[in-house]
Design a protein around this motif. Sequence first.
Motif, PDB file in Angstrom:
ATOM      1  N   SER A   1     -66.059  49.441  55.697  1.00  9.63           N
ATOM      2  CA  SER A   1     -67.023  48.626  54.953  1.00  9.63           C
ATOM      3  C   SER A   1     -67.109  49.136  53.516  1.00  9.63           C
ATOM      4  N   SER A   2     -67.725  48.340  52.665  1.00 10.79           N
ATOM      5  CA  SER A   2     -67.857  48.763  51.266  1.00 10.79           C
ATOM      6  C   SER A   2     -68.827  49.940  51.148  1.00 10.79           C
ATOM      7  N   ASP A   3     -69.829  50.014  52.016  1.00 13.76           N
ATOM      8  CA  ASP A   3     -70.742  51.169  52.004  1.00 13.76           C
ATOM      9  C   ASP A   3     -69.992  52.453  52.344  1.00 13.76           C
ATOM     10  N   GLU A   4     -69.117  52.375  53.343  1.00 10.67           N
ATOM     11  CA  GLU A   4     -68.321  53.539  53.708  1.00 10.67           C
ATOM     12  C   GLU A   4     -67.379  53.923  52.572  1.00 10.67           C
ATOM     13  N   ALA A   5     -66.806  52.934  51.906  1.00 12.11           N
ATOM     14  CA  ALA A   5     -65.928  53.207  50.761  1.00 12.11           C
ATOM     15  C   ALA A   5     -66.705  53.923  49.667  1.00 12.11           C
ATOM     16  N   ASP A   6     -67.935  53.492  49.414  1.00 14.54           N
ATOM     17  CA  ASP A   6     -68.782  54.162  48.422  1.00 14.54           C
ATOM     18  C   ASP A   6     -69.063  55.604  48.827  1.00 14.54           C
ATOM     19  N   SER A   7     -69.363  55.822  50.099  1.00  5.51           N
ATOM     20  CA  SER A   7     -69.644  57.184  50.588  1.00  5.51           C
ATOM     21  C   SER A   7     -68.443  58.102  50.433  1.00  5.51           C
ATOM     22  N   VAL A   8     -67.276  57.593  50.794  1.00  9.83           N
ATOM     23  CA  VAL A   8     -66.050  58.385  50.690  1.00  9.83           C
ATOM     24  C   VAL A   8     -65.780  58.744  49.223  1.00  9.83           C
ATOM     25  N   PHE A   9     -65.909  57.766  48.353  1.00  8.17           N
ATOM     26  CA  PHE A   9     -65.679  58.021  46.936  1.00  8.17           C
ATOM     27  C   PHE A   9     -66.714  58.997  46.379  1.00  8.17           C
ATOM     28  N   ASN A  10     -67.986  58.849  46.778  1.00  7.71           N
ATOM     29  CA  ASN A  10     -69.027  59.762  46.301  1.00  7.71           C
ATOM     30  C   ASN A  10     -68.775  61.192  46.769  1.00  7.71           C
ATOM     31  N   CYS A  11     -68.280  61.357  47.969  1.00  7.17           N
ATOM     32  CA  CYS A  11     -67.914  62.689  48.457  1.00  7.17           C
ATOM     33  C   CYS A  11     -66.811  63.267  47.575  1.00  7.17           C
ATOM     34  N   TRP A  12     -65.747  62.486  47.374  1.00  6.47           N
ATOM     35  CA  TRP A  12     -64.624  62.937  46.548  1.00  6.47           C
ATOM     36  C   TRP A  12     -65.113  63.319  45.152  1.00  6.47           C
ATOM     37  N   LYS A  13     -65.955  62.448  44.587  1.00  3.60           N
ATOM     38  CA  LYS A  13     -66.465  62.688  43.239  1.00  3.60           C
ATOM     39  C   LYS A  13     -67.308  63.966  43.195  1.00  3.60           C
ATOM     40  N   SER A  14     -68.138  64.206  44.192  1.00  2.00           N
ATOM     41  CA  SER A  14     -68.982  65.405  44.188  1.00  2.00           C
ATOM     42  C   SER A  14     -68.145  66.679  44.294  1.00  2.00           C
ATOM     43  N   VAL A  15     -67.070  66.647  45.071  1.00  4.42           N
ATOM     44  CA  VAL A  15     -66.182  67.811  45.169  1.00  4.42           C
ATOM     45  C   VAL A  15     -65.485  68.058  43.829  1.00  4.42           C
ATOM     46  N   MET A  16     -65.027  66.996  43.202  1.00  7.90           N
ATOM     47  CA  MET A  16     -64.332  67.140  41.923  1.00  7.90           C
ATOM     48  C   MET A  16     -65.292  67.631  40.832  1.00  7.90           C
ATOM     49  N   VAL A  17     -66.505  67.117  40.808  1.00  6.29           N
ATOM     50  CA  VAL A  17     -67.498  67.541  39.808  1.00  6.29           C
ATOM     51  C   VAL A  17     -67.859  69.007  40.024  1.00  6.29           C
ATOM     52  N   LYS A  18     -68.056  69.404  41.276  1.00 10.23           N
ATOM     53  CA  LYS A  18     -68.380  70.804  41.570  1.00 10.23           C
ATOM     54  C   LYS A  18     -67.282  71.721  41.034  1.00 10.23           C
ATOM     55  N   GLY A  19     -66.038  71.335  41.199  1.00  9.44           N
ATOM     56  CA  GLY A  19     -64.922  72.123  40.695  1.00  9.44           C
ATOM     57  C   GLY A  19     -64.876  72.195  39.181  1.00  9.44           C
ATOM     58  N   LYS A  20     -65.276  71.124  38.522  1.00 11.65           N
ATOM     59  CA  LYS A  20     -65.311  71.129  37.057  1.00 11.65           C
ATOM     60  C   LYS A  20     -66.474  71.984  36.546  1.00 11.65           C
ATOM     61  N   MET A  21     -67.603  71.935  37.256  1.00 11.06           N
ATOM     62  CA  MET A  21     -68.784  72.694  36.845  1.00 11.06           C
ATOM     63  C   MET A  21     -68.635  74.189  37.147  1.00 11.06           C
ATOM     64  N   ASP A  22     -67.950  74.503  38.224  1.00 16.71           N
ATOM     65  CA  ASP A  22     -67.780  75.886  38.656  1.00 16.71           C
ATOM     66  C   ASP A  22     -66.329  76.089  39.073  1.00 16.71           C
ATOM     67  N   PRO A  23     -65.512  76.674  38.185  1.00 13.16           N
ATOM     68  CA  PRO A  23     -64.067  76.775  38.437  1.00 13.16           C
ATOM     69  C   PRO A  23     -63.679  77.472  39.748  1.00 13.16           C
ATOM     70  N   LYS A  24     -64.550  78.301  40.294  1.00  8.66           N
ATOM     71  CA  LYS A  24     -64.177  78.943  41.561  1.00  8.66           C
ATOM     72  C   LYS A  24     -64.094  77.925  42.700  1.00  8.66           C
ATOM     73  N   TYR A  25     -64.688  76.744  42.497  1.00  8.61           N
ATOM     74  CA  TYR A  25     -64.600  75.676  43.487  1.00  8.61           C
ATOM     75  C   TYR A  25     -63.630  74.567  43.065  1.00  8.61           C
ATOM     76  N   ALA A  26     -62.738  74.880  42.149  1.00  5.27           N
ATOM     77  CA  ALA A  26     -61.766  73.879  41.697  1.00  5.27           C
ATOM     78  C   ALA A  26     -60.936  73.388  42.879  1.00  5.27           C
ATOM     79  N   CYS A  27     -60.659  72.104  42.866  1.00  5.76           N
ATOM     80  CA  CYS A  27     -59.969  71.474  43.992  1.00  5.76           C
ATOM     81  C   CYS A  27     -59.069  70.373  43.449  1.00  5.76           C
ATOM     82  N   SER A  28     -57.897  70.261  44.024  1.00  5.53           N
ATOM     83  CA  SER A  28     -57.015  69.177  43.596  1.00  5.53           C
ATOM     84  C   SER A  28     -57.577  67.845  44.094  1.00  5.53           C
ATOM     85  N   SER A  29     -57.196  66.812  43.427  1.00  2.00           N
ATOM     86  CA  SER A  29     -57.621  65.465  43.787  1.00  2.00           C
ATOM     87  C   SER A  29     -57.176  65.131  45.215  1.00  2.00           C
TER      88      SER A  29
END
Length: 165
Positions: free
Chosen positions: A26-54
């Motif tokens: 569903s589109s809600d699930e797609a939003d959730s998946v993308f938000n998870c991905w985005k939060s992991v990527m942002v955390k890595g940018k904010m704190d390099p010890k949590y850097a993660c590849s896309s």
Amino acid sequence: MEKCVRSLPSQLEPAVREALCSQVSSSDEADSVFNCWKSVMVKGKMDPKYACSSAAAAELCRSCTSESLRDAKTKCWESLTWKALTDRKYLIDDLSAAIVCRNVNTAREAFSCTECWKTLMFNAYRNEKFRLSARDAALICQFPSKSKQDEAAANYWLGLGAPSQ
């Protein structure tokens, strides 16, 4: 899936978009998946010890269809990443950490998977005959149930190899 892929930002690599959309219905699930991905990527940018590849973030988040799943998976991933920073015998790459945590749904399951991985790596560090790669340990420990972990480990040590990705 096609609608999900089209809904994600076009600057994402096609493989990442496909991975993120592989389990949504569903589109809600797609939003959730993308938000998870985005939060992991942002955390890595904010704190390099949590850097993660896309790609690793996509692997971690592809079944992250709710906020509670996101919390369980990202906390699992963060705990493995932190352990790697604090103790060299627990070195793990971002994709292996994502594999360990990709199937967890709860904090209890996250604990089971991370403890499985840490135990295998500790044994590998202490005893030459139990050497295995962080990736093979991740593939063994990706299952939240102890019985599946034990079965995967037994098969690995019997020479059947680690489970496939």
